[in-house]
Design an enzyme around this catalytic site. Structure first.
Site, mmCIF file in Angstrom:
data_model
loop_
_atom_site.group_PDB
_atom_site.id
_atom_site.type_symbol
_atom_site.label_atom_id
_atom_site.label_comp_id
_atom_site.label_asym_id
_atom_site.label_seq_id
_atom_site.Cartn_x
_atom_site.Cartn_y
_atom_site.Cartn_z
ATOM 1 N N ASP A 7 0.744 -1.269 0.167
ATOM 2 C CA ASP A 7 -0.002 -0.102 -0.068
ATOM 3 C C ASP A 7 0.834 1.347 -0.057
ATOM 4 O O ASP A 7 2.061 1.002 0.200
ATOM 5 C CB ASP A 7 -0.877 -0.108 1.369
ATOM 6 N N ASP A 22 -1.579 -0.886 6.111
ATOM 7 C CA ASP A 22 -1.890 -0.160 7.535
ATOM 8 C C ASP A 22 -3.014 -0.217 7.934
ATOM 9 O O ASP A 22 -3.371 0.397 8.972
ATOM 10 C CB ASP A 22 -1.081 1.235 7.415
#
Length: 224
Positions: free
Chosen positions: A10, A174
């Site tokens: 990400d 995350d």
């Protein structure tokens, strides 16, 4: 330890702290709309679901809020113009990212990709300006496909393109969107403690591992 054939990573909250630029754009947008600025602490709670959702939250000052359609129609072009000019002026790589990417790139045969909900027009300049765009064999942005995270489509698309089975893949993220996307795709999921998860502890979503820095990947991923 994991022994993946592919790792997808990400962007916002994992590789890059983009909140300073996003905060600048939110607050400048609010000023142009003659509304109160929101500040960095609020923006940190709101990011992670794309700039449209960030704009909606800023306009309502509410994580779950949706503004009046006319107000949103005025605000969104202002934000987009601001962010196009301020994609990477204040953003930075988190500590340990370069070392983590170096480690992954030295894993023989490991394919490395990037999957983000950020639109391509912002993703590619940001990764380019921060000097890591060439680290990835595939980059899937929030508008590359009909669906974005937490839908599994971006992860499965990357796996198909790179010729890797989902069970041989790891996602590094995350947020709960990353966990949900990975679970739905059949990937393993490693999460960072420092990212953007709307103020919640990412451990509440039970990823396979949680680390404080990408320098810790060498303890989790077997390159041998």
């Amino acid at each position: 330890m994991f022994k993946p054939k592919m790792v997808l990573i990400d962007v916002d909250g994992t590789l890059v702290d983009s909140v300073p630029d996003l905060t600048f754009c939110v607050d400048e947008m609010m000023k142009q709309l003659d509304m109160p600025v929101r500040g960095e602490a609020a923006v940190r709670q709101w990011v992670g679901n794309g700039v449209q959702r960030l704009t909606e939250r800023a306009l309502t000052n509410d994580l779950d809020g949706y503004p009046d359609a006319e107000l949103f129609a005025r605000a969104m072009p202002i934000f987009m113009e601001l962010y196009a000019e301020n994609t990477s002026k204040r953003s930075r790589l988190y500590d340990g990212v370069v070392e983590g990417l170096d480690f992954l790139q030295h894993c023989e045969g490991l394919k490395i990709g990037c999957v983000t909900n950020k639109a391509e027009q912002f993703t590619l300049p940001l990764l380019t300006d921060l000097g890591i765009v060439d680290r990835f064999e595939i980059i899937i942005s929030g508008d590359t496909l009909p669906e974005k995270k937490p839908h599994p489509m971006p992860l499965l698309h990357a796996a198909e393109k790179l010729g890797v089975k989902p069970e041989d893949a790891v996602m590094i993220g995350d947020s709960k969107s990353d966990v949900k996307a990975a679970r739905a795709a059949g990937f393993k999921i490693i999460c960072m403690t420092y990212g953007y998860n709307h103020g919640e502890d990412i451990r509440n979503y039970h990823p396979d591992a949680v680390i404080d820095s990408m320098t810790e990947l060498n303890n989790l991923i077997n390159c041998a």
